[in-house]
Design an enzyme around this catalytic site. Structure first.
Site, short mmCIF file in Angstrom:
data_model
loop_
_atom_site.label_atom_id
_atom_site.label_comp_id
_atom_site.label_asym_id
_atom_site.label_seq_id
_atom_site.Cartn_x
_atom_site.Cartn_y
_atom_site.Cartn_z
N ASN A 8 50.18 48.87 61.36
CA ASN A 8 51.36 48.59 60.54
C ASN A 8 50.62 48.58 59.13
O ASN A 8 49.99 47.54 58.82
CB ASN A 8 52.05 47.57 60.79
CG ASN A 8 53.34 46.97 59.56
OD1 ASN A 8 53.28 47.92 58.76
ND2 ASN A 8 53.72 46.10 59.70
N TRP A 9 50.64 49.67 58.32
CA TRP A 9 49.97 49.54 56.94
C TRP A 9 50.98 49.27 55.83
O TRP A 9 50.26 49.08 54.75
CB TRP A 9 49.48 51.15 56.61
CG TRP A 9 48.52 51.62 57.41
CD1 TRP A 9 47.65 51.07 58.17
CD2 TRP A 9 47.93 53.24 57.40
NE1 TRP A 9 46.47 51.70 58.70
CE2 TRP A 9 46.66 53.09 58.21
CE3 TRP A 9 48.26 54.14 56.80
CZ2 TRP A 9 46.04 54.12 58.62
CZ3 TRP A 9 47.50 55.30 56.99
CH2 TRP A 9 46.52 55.15 57.63
N LYS A 10 52.05 48.75 56.12
CA LYS A 10 52.91 48.05 55.26
C LYS A 10 52.75 48.82 53.85
O LYS A 10 52.71 50.18 53.83
CB LYS A 10 52.65 46.50 55.09
CG LYS A 10 52.43 45.77 56.31
CD LYS A 10 52.05 44.32 56.29
CE LYS A 10 52.08 43.72 57.64
NZ LYS A 10 51.92 42.35 57.82
N HIS A 94 60.85 43.71 61.57
CA HIS A 94 59.47 42.83 61.50
C HIS A 94 59.96 41.81 60.26
O HIS A 94 60.80 41.75 59.60
CB HIS A 94 58.60 43.90 60.35
CG HIS A 94 57.35 43.20 60.15
ND1 HIS A 94 57.12 42.42 59.22
CD2 HIS A 94 56.03 43.32 60.76
CE1 HIS A 94 55.82 42.00 59.37
NE2 HIS A 94 55.13 42.77 60.31
N GLU A 96 58.90 40.63 57.74
CA GLU A 96 58.70 40.76 56.43
C GLU A 96 60.24 41.44 55.96
O GLU A 96 60.74 41.14 54.79
CB GLU A 96 57.85 41.79 55.86
CG GLU A 96 56.37 40.81 55.83
CD GLU A 96 55.26 41.63 56.19
OE1 GLU A 96 55.06 42.88 56.00
OE2 GLU A 96 54.12 41.02 56.62
N GLU A 164 55.35 38.48 67.10
CA GLU A 164 54.46 38.10 65.66
C GLU A 164 54.70 36.82 65.06
O GLU A 164 55.53 36.63 64.42
CB GLU A 164 54.43 39.05 64.73
CG GLU A 164 54.10 40.50 65.17
CD GLU A 164 53.76 41.42 64.01
OE1 GLU A 164 52.94 42.00 63.91
OE2 GLU A 164 55.00 41.67 63.13
N GLY A 170 48.54 37.72 58.36
CA GLY A 170 48.14 37.69 57.23
C GLY A 170 47.45 36.34 56.92
O GLY A 170 46.82 36.09 55.59
N SER A 208 47.10 38.48 62.56
CA SER A 208 45.52 38.31 62.17
C SER A 208 44.59 38.70 63.34
O SER A 208 43.74 38.07 63.62
CB SER A 208 45.29 36.67 61.94
OG SER A 208 45.99 36.26 60.74
N GLY A 229 48.14 44.47 61.32
CA GLY A 229 48.44 44.63 59.92
C GLY A 229 47.06 44.94 59.04
O GLY A 229 46.41 45.92 59.09
N GLY A 230 46.59 43.81 58.38
CA GLY A 230 45.33 43.82 57.52
C GLY A 230 44.22 44.55 57.87
O GLY A 230 43.61 45.40 57.28
P1 13P Z 1 48.26 40.69 60.00
O1 13P Z 1 47.46 41.69 61.01
O2 13P Z 1 47.61 41.20 58.84
O3 13P Z 1 48.08 39.49 60.36
O4 13P Z 1 49.68 41.60 60.01
C1 13P Z 1 50.30 41.46 61.04
C2 13P Z 1 51.68 42.42 61.16
O5 13P Z 1 52.38 41.75 60.36
C3 13P Z 1 51.77 43.57 61.81
O6 13P Z 1 53.22 44.11 61.93
#
Ligand code: 13P
Length: 249
Positions: A8-10, A94, A96, A164, A170, A208, A229-230
């Site tokens: 997930n590149w957000k 998600h 967010e 999640e 993050g 994470s 994500g990250g």
């Molecule tokens: P991180 O891997 O950066 O913690 O993000 C997880 C995420 O929100 C994937 O959708």
């Protein structure tokens, strides 16, 4: 299709980023089995990224879809539009989106319907906050997120759930893998017992995840893979996570 590792590149990326990411990923991925890998770039880069990676078998998907199919929803993108771009999946709900865009379980349910109607695999994201976790409310929160999202969808051909915990996203903090495994088992039990006509393909963990903690998570029975994500923004790091998953399955 059962995706096991999704990036997930957000709100990140550019054309140049796509090119560099693909170079790094292909240089470091040690298998030719791309089928269980999905990438969700920002929608505007879907076509460009597809040209960059070619027909290797990696699936491309969206980070979000609209709860309506068409009409007066300025700025939105529908499930039928991403299907038109040959996207196979979309993240839905998600945390967010829930926090910054105030998405309710009702809206999320409508989005699941849109995905189902357009043969787009929904990746339903659920998770508790730090406060809910500390108060030992994790199970209740997850159960109501699942039930409210799925209650209008008695039948759903295929579904992936991503667990999640909001406090793990993050932050570099992850729950104990055994705890994640127990939560995933509970998620599978809730879906199977309350929604037997819903085809739950897998339950992924997100929060994470990186190449250092991936194997301790992936080696457990009910952790079918990860939503990253990250760490997915680095092509080499994501390839290393994919290599770990490939060795275990
Ligand atoms: P991180 O891997 O950066 O913690 O993000 C997880 C995420 O929100 C994937 O959708």
């Amino acid at each position: 299709m059962s995706l096991r590792l999704i990036a997930n590149w957000k709100l990140n990326g550019s054309k140049e980023f796509n090119d560099q990411w693909a170079q790094e990923f292909f240089k470091n991925f040690s298998s030719s089995n791309f089928k269980s890998i999905g990438i969700a770039p920002a929608c505007i880069y879907i076509d460009h990224f597809r040209k960059v990676i070619g027909e290797c078998g990696i699936e491309i998907g969206a980070q979000n879809i609209c709860d309506e199919d068409s009409g007066a929803r300025t700025g939105e993108i529908s499930a039928s539009m991403i299907k038109d771009l040959d996207c196979k999946f979309s993240l839905i709900g998600h945390s967010e989106r829930r926090i910054f865009f105030h998405e309710s379980n009702k809206t999320i349910s409508k989005k699941l319907n849109q995905a189902n109607n357009n043969s787009v695999m929904p990746i339903l994201c659920i998770g508790e906050t730090a406060d809910e976790n500390q108060k030992n409310n994790t199970y209740d929160v997850l159960e109501s997120q699942i039930s409210e999202a799925l209650q209008d969808l008695i039948e759903l051909n295929s579904l992936i759930i991503a667990y999640e915990p909001v406090w793990a996203i993050g932050t570099g903090k992850t729950p104990n893998p055994e705890e994640v495994n127990t939560v995933h088992k509970m998620i599978k039990d809730v879906v199977q017992s309350r929604f037997p006509k819903i085809g739950l393909k897998s339950v992924l963990y997100g929060g994470s995840v990186n190449s250092k903690n991936a194997s301790s998570l992936f080696s457990l029975e009910h952790i079918d893979g990860a939503l990253v994500g990250g760490a997915s923004l680095n092509g080499k790091e994501f390839a290393q996570i994919a290599n770990i998953l490939n060795e275990l399955y």
